[in-house]
Design a protein around this motif. Structure first.
Motif, PDB file in Angstrom:
ATOM      1  N   CYS A 202       0.829  -1.206   0.000  1.00  0.00           N
ATOM      2  CA  CYS A 202       0.000   0.000   0.000  1.00  0.00           C
ATOM      3  C   CYS A 202       0.861   1.252   0.000  1.00  0.00           C
ATOM      4  CB  CYS A 202      -0.908   0.014   1.225  1.00  0.00           C
ATOM      5  SG  CYS A 202      -1.981  -1.411   1.347  1.00  0.00           S
ATOM      6  N   VAL A 203       1.877   1.251   0.828  1.00  0.00           N
ATOM      7  CA  VAL A 203       2.787   2.398   0.899  1.00  0.00           C
ATOM      8  C   VAL A 203       3.483   2.605  -0.442  1.00  0.00           C
ATOM      9  CG1 VAL A 203       4.988   3.163   1.863  1.00  0.00           C
ATOM     10  CG2 VAL A 203       3.176   2.370   3.386  1.00  0.00           C
ATOM     11  N   GLU A 204       3.904   1.523  -1.054  1.00  0.00           N
ATOM     12  CA  GLU A 204       4.576   1.617  -2.344  1.00  0.00           C
ATOM     13  C   GLU A 204       3.670   2.285  -3.384  1.00  0.00           C
ATOM     14  OE1 GLU A 204       7.675   0.819  -3.097  1.00  0.00           O
ATOM     15  OE2 GLU A 204       8.192  -0.015  -1.159  1.00  0.00           O
ATOM     16  N   ILE A 205       2.438   1.816  -3.443  1.00  0.00           N
ATOM     17  CA  ILE A 205       1.525   2.365  -4.448  1.00  0.00           C
ATOM     18  C   ILE A 205       1.121   3.791  -4.098  1.00  0.00           C
ATOM     19  CG2 ILE A 205      -0.715   2.094  -5.591  1.00  0.00           C
ATOM     20  CD1 ILE A 205      -0.390  -0.837  -5.524  1.00  0.00           C
ATOM     21  N   GLU A 206       0.943   4.061  -2.811  1.00  0.00           N
ATOM     22  CA  GLU A 206       0.574   5.412  -2.413  1.00  0.00           C
ATOM     23  C   GLU A 206       1.682   6.397  -2.761  1.00  0.00           C
ATOM     24  OE1 GLU A 206      -2.652   5.780   0.845  1.00  0.00           O
ATOM     25  OE2 GLU A 206      -0.735   6.231   1.781  1.00  0.00           O
ATOM     26  N   ALA A 207       2.915   5.980  -2.595  1.00  0.00           N
ATOM     27  CA  ALA A 207       4.041   6.838  -2.954  1.00  0.00           C
ATOM     28  C   ALA A 207       4.036   7.092  -4.467  1.00  0.00           C
ATOM     29  CB  ALA A 207       5.354   6.202  -2.513  1.00  0.00           C
ATOM     30  N   LEU A 208       3.744   6.048  -5.215  1.00  0.00           N
ATOM     31  CA  LEU A 208       3.668   6.218  -6.671  1.00  0.00           C
ATOM     32  C   LEU A 208       2.536   7.165  -7.034  1.00  0.00           C
ATOM     33  CD1 LEU A 208       4.295   2.610  -8.049  1.00  0.00           C
ATOM     34  CD2 LEU A 208       5.877   4.534  -7.922  1.00  0.00           C
ATOM     35  N   SER A 209       1.455   7.062  -6.299  1.00  0.00           N
ATOM     36  CA  SER A 209       0.304   7.911  -6.580  1.00  0.00           C
ATOM     37  C   SER A 209       0.651   9.387  -6.366  1.00  0.00           C
ATOM     38  CB  SER A 209      -0.880   7.463  -5.722  1.00  0.00           C
ATOM     39  OG  SER A 209      -1.371   8.494  -4.908  1.00  0.00           O
ATOM     40  N   TYR A 210       1.499   9.646  -5.381  1.00  0.00           N
ATOM     41  CA  TYR A 210       1.976  11.015  -5.182  1.00  0.00           C
ATOM     42  C   TYR A 210       2.764  11.466  -6.401  1.00  0.00           C
ATOM     43  CZ  TYR A 210       4.840  14.846  -3.456  1.00  0.00           C
ATOM     44  OH  TYR A 210       5.475  16.045  -3.315  1.00  0.00           O
ATOM     45  N   PHE A 211       3.604  10.568  -6.870  1.00  0.00           N
ATOM     46  CA  PHE A 211       4.421  10.874  -8.036  1.00  0.00           C
ATOM     47  C   PHE A 211       3.540  11.182  -9.256  1.00  0.00           C
ATOM     48  CE2 PHE A 211       6.670   9.370 -11.831  1.00  0.00           C
ATOM     49  CZ  PHE A 211       7.755  10.224 -11.789  1.00  0.00           C
ATOM     50  N   VAL A 212       2.505  10.392  -9.426  1.00  0.00           N
ATOM     51  CA  VAL A 212       1.574  10.595 -10.533  1.00  0.00           C
ATOM     52  C   VAL A 212       0.920  11.965 -10.432  1.00  0.00           C
ATOM     53  CG1 VAL A 212      -0.639   9.863 -11.496  1.00  0.00           C
ATOM     54  CG2 VAL A 212       1.098   8.165 -10.922  1.00  0.00           C
TER      55      VAL A 212
ATOM     56  N   VAL B  13      11.767  16.953  -2.487  1.00  0.00           N
ATOM     57  CA  VAL B  13      11.541  15.932  -1.466  1.00  0.00           C
ATOM     58  C   VAL B  13      11.802  14.557  -2.074  1.00  0.00           C
ATOM     59  CG1 VAL B  13       9.860  14.963   0.114  1.00  0.00           C
ATOM     60  CG2 VAL B  13       9.836  17.395  -0.382  1.00  0.00           C
ATOM     61  N   SER B  14      12.557  13.748  -1.370  1.00  0.00           N
ATOM     62  CA  SER B  14      12.870  12.413  -1.899  1.00  0.00           C
ATOM     63  C   SER B  14      11.683  11.478  -1.713  1.00  0.00           C
ATOM     64  CB  SER B  14      14.086  11.843  -1.180  1.00  0.00           C
ATOM     65  OG  SER B  14      13.726  11.327   0.067  1.00  0.00           O
ATOM     66  N   LEU B  15      11.638  10.449  -2.517  1.00  0.00           N
ATOM     67  CA  LEU B  15      10.534   9.506  -2.414  1.00  0.00           C
ATOM     68  C   LEU B  15      10.603   8.680  -1.139  1.00  0.00           C
ATOM     69  CD1 LEU B  15       9.608   8.338  -5.988  1.00  0.00           C
ATOM     70  CD2 LEU B  15       8.157   9.326  -4.243  1.00  0.00           C
ATOM     71  N   GLU B  16      11.778   8.614  -0.521  1.00  0.00           N
ATOM     72  CA  GLU B  16      11.865   7.971   0.786  1.00  0.00           C
ATOM     73  C   GLU B  16      10.982   8.710   1.785  1.00  0.00           C
ATOM     74  OE1 GLU B  16      13.349   5.043   1.696  1.00  0.00           O
ATOM     75  OE2 GLU B  16      13.442   4.969  -0.485  1.00  0.00           O
ATOM     76  N   VAL B  17      11.040  10.037   1.697  1.00  0.00           N
ATOM     77  CA  VAL B  17      10.198  10.853   2.566  1.00  0.00           C
ATOM     78  C   VAL B  17       8.723  10.568   2.287  1.00  0.00           C
ATOM     79  CG1 VAL B  17       9.493  13.209   3.131  1.00  0.00           C
ATOM     80  CG2 VAL B  17      11.912  12.691   2.797  1.00  0.00           C
ATOM     81  N   ILE B  18       8.378  10.504   1.013  1.00  0.00           N
ATOM     82  CA  ILE B  18       6.991  10.246   0.628  1.00  0.00           C
ATOM     83  C   ILE B  18       6.511   8.899   1.166  1.00  0.00           C
ATOM     84  CG2 ILE B  18       5.391   9.973  -1.296  1.00  0.00           C
ATOM     85  CD1 ILE B  18       6.437  12.796  -0.960  1.00  0.00           C
ATOM     86  N   LYS B  19       7.358   7.905   1.069  1.00  0.00           N
ATOM     87  CA  LYS B  19       6.990   6.588   1.605  1.00  0.00           C
ATOM     88  C   LYS B  19       6.760   6.651   3.105  1.00  0.00           C
ATOM     89  CE  LYS B  19       9.264   3.434  -1.632  1.00  0.00           C
ATOM     90  NZ  LYS B  19      10.130   2.245  -1.704  1.00  0.00           N
ATOM     91  N   ARG B  20       7.629   7.403   3.783  1.00  0.00           N
ATOM     92  CA  ARG B  20       7.434   7.514   5.228  1.00  0.00           C
ATOM     93  C   ARG B  20       6.135   8.240   5.528  1.00  0.00           C
ATOM     94  NH1 ARG B  20      13.175   8.360   5.598  1.00  0.00           N
ATOM     95  NH2 ARG B  20      12.876  10.602   5.723  1.00  0.00           N
ATOM     96  N   LEU B  21       5.857   9.308   4.783  1.00  0.00           N
ATOM     97  CA  LEU B  21       4.605  10.027   4.988  1.00  0.00           C
ATOM     98  C   LEU B  21       3.421   9.085   4.826  1.00  0.00           C
ATOM     99  CD1 LEU B  21       5.239  13.432   3.156  1.00  0.00           C
ATOM    100  CD2 LEU B  21       5.172  13.009   5.613  1.00  0.00           C
ATOM    101  N   SER B  22       3.524   8.211   3.849  1.00  0.00           N
ATOM    102  CA  SER B  22       2.455   7.241   3.634  1.00  0.00           C
ATOM    103  C   SER B  22       2.300   6.321   4.829  1.00  0.00           C
ATOM    104  CB  SER B  22       2.749   6.427   2.377  1.00  0.00           C
ATOM    105  OG  SER B  22       1.800   5.400   2.216  1.00  0.00           O
ATOM    106  N   SER B  23       3.405   5.929   5.426  1.00  0.00           N
ATOM    107  CA  SER B  23       3.302   5.059   6.595  1.00  0.00           C
ATOM    108  C   SER B  23       2.790   5.829   7.807  1.00  0.00           C
ATOM    109  CB  SER B  23       4.645   4.379   6.889  1.00  0.00           C
ATOM    110  OG  SER B  23       5.563   5.303   7.431  1.00  0.00           O
ATOM    111  N   TYR B  24       3.103   7.130   7.853  1.00  0.00           N
ATOM    112  CA  TYR B  24       2.539   7.952   8.933  1.00  0.00           C
ATOM    113  C   TYR B  24       1.023   7.981   8.792  1.00  0.00           C
ATOM    114  CZ  TYR B  24       7.352   9.795   9.074  1.00  0.00           C
ATOM    115  OH  TYR B  24       8.709   9.940   9.130  1.00  0.00           O
ATOM    116  N   LEU B  25       0.594   8.219   7.557  1.00  0.00           N
ATOM    117  CA  LEU B  25      -0.841   8.288   7.284  1.00  0.00           C
ATOM    118  C   LEU B  25      -1.533   6.986   7.675  1.00  0.00           C
ATOM    119  CD1 LEU B  25      -3.348   9.583   6.094  1.00  0.00           C
ATOM    120  CD2 LEU B  25      -2.565   8.938   3.807  1.00  0.00           C
ATOM    121  N   ARG B  26      -0.897   5.896   7.329  1.00  0.00           N
ATOM    122  CA  ARG B  26      -1.423   4.571   7.659  1.00  0.00           C
ATOM    123  C   ARG B  26      -1.680   4.439   9.162  1.00  0.00           C
ATOM    124  NH1 ARG B  26       3.105   0.373   6.981  1.00  0.00           N
ATOM    125  NH2 ARG B  26       3.575   1.291   8.991  1.00  0.00           N
TER     126      ARG B  26
END
Lengths: 217, 217
Positions: A202-212, B13-26
């Motif tokens: 989920c995190v992987e796809i959500e990160a991609l969704s940000y990119f999109v 912002v790096s995508l590592e940050v974005i992934k972490r943000l996604s996990s925060y949201l989770r």
DNA sequence: TTATGATTGTGAAAAATAGAACAAACATTG
DNA sequence: CAATGTTTGTTCTATTTTTCACAATCATAA
């Protein structure tokens, strides 16, 4: 994130490097099967989509493997990396959660080709216990500690729902598991000496969704 | 690796940050469901297994969300992060390779809870085409470009064998896919503007096996 | 109201990672 | 055999990421 590091001689190598080495090994095996005997860092790097410097730098943590002016002997390098990563002797692992994802991993053919083998699978769902997946019988989760200890398994793969993941991880750790691959969408908090690798789809796809979304603007 | 970056105002912002943000949201969603209304960076960081500074720093790339001396309103922060990540409007994706792993992902219930939805699945195997998985009919791979373009899908998930992955990725890209989650054990080389996230289960386990081997000595 | 304690947000420092540059080693060609 | 071109391994430099330190802000309690 405080990335875990491992001692190698006097140097410390990050697990990012180890993962890259593993992907190098993966592609080297392909080359080997295709009959390629010698490869340069340049051509391999191109194959891997990285820079040749990074390839050489990663290798350099563990010593010189190539021949200047020539390149790397595919066979030799494959063997060395295999030994280095401990991928030589078949690495067995235990899997918790024989649902859709768990079953898919049990049957994942690539794992066998990479000398990685599922040794035991567990579930607490009565309907799944006893089920035979790819020749492996799903065992009752209550027997996990005993089996893991008896078989001396060191790697655990967690495919249970998020709310069960923490407890499963702790039980695995208590049974001697020291490395965990966690597919459950939750963080696992556990003894420092146990390494946890998280793969949250989920995190992987959500990160991609940000990119999109960024690309759209 | 040259990690991809994204423009935010004037910052990158790096995508590592974005992934972490996604996990925060989770985890914030979990707190919200549990009726927690306010949370401090410290307690949330503990839940996430990271440092409180990293949490605050990651947020700071996108502005102030908390109240000094108090903490963060769970509802508000959840909403802001949802908007930020584009997780508000349902994100659809296309999946190639309806094998074991692909099927497992199609049926992965967590994705729905995270507003991520499989919109189309493709396979080139005659035995899989037409198969209904969780209400979705697996389509013929030859129709992929047309369908993806018609539906306006932007994210692709690749679950095909390694040797087919590159071609599938290229076809996806040509049909308008701009972000790819690749489960095939191979690197994908593609236009810079397409983001590729790799999840190689073999590499993950092999890296863990190295860790296990180190611990033994 | 004022003092105290808690917590955020951020500029600066430290650590880690990646990249450039180049000497050393080897092969090849003339 | 000497000159030239290739490729590795590594030191040094640049960039990125993480961590530290602390001012600013808010709530609370005296």
């Amino acid at each position: 994130m405080t990335s875990r590091r491992v001692l190698t001689g006097s140097k410390q190598v990050s697990l990012e490097v180890i993962k890259r080495l593993s992907s190098y090994l993966r592609d080297l095996k392909t080359l080997e099967n295709n009959g390629v005997t010698v490869v340069s860092s340049g051509s391999l790097a191109e194959l891997l989509g990285i820079s040749s410097v990074q390839f050489r730098k990663d290798l350099s943590y563990f010593g010189p493997f190539g021949k200047k002016g020539v390149g790397y002997n595919v066979c030799t390098l494959t063997a060395k990396l295999t030994e280095l990563l401990g991928a030589g002797d078949c690495m067995g692992f235990a899997l918790a959660g024989a649902g859709k994802l768990g079953s898919a991993i049990i049957q994942y053919s690539s794992l066998q080709r990479f000398n990685i083998k599922i040794m035991a699978a567990f579930d607490s769902d009565r309907r799944k216990i006893g089920k035979k997946i790819d020749g492996l019988v799903v065992a009752d989760a209550k027997d996990m500690e005993t089996t893991v200890r008896t078989m001396g398994l060191k790697i655990g793969v967690i495919c249970v729902p998020a709310k069960a993941a923490q407890q499963v991880a702790e039980r695995m750790a208590s049974a001697g598991i020291i490395a965990v691959l966690n597919f459950a969408p939750t963080e696992i908090k556990i003894l420092k000496k146990v390494h946890v690798s998280n793969v949250d789809i989920c995190v992987e796809i959500e990160a991609l969704s940000y990119f999109v979304r960024q690309s759209a603007t």
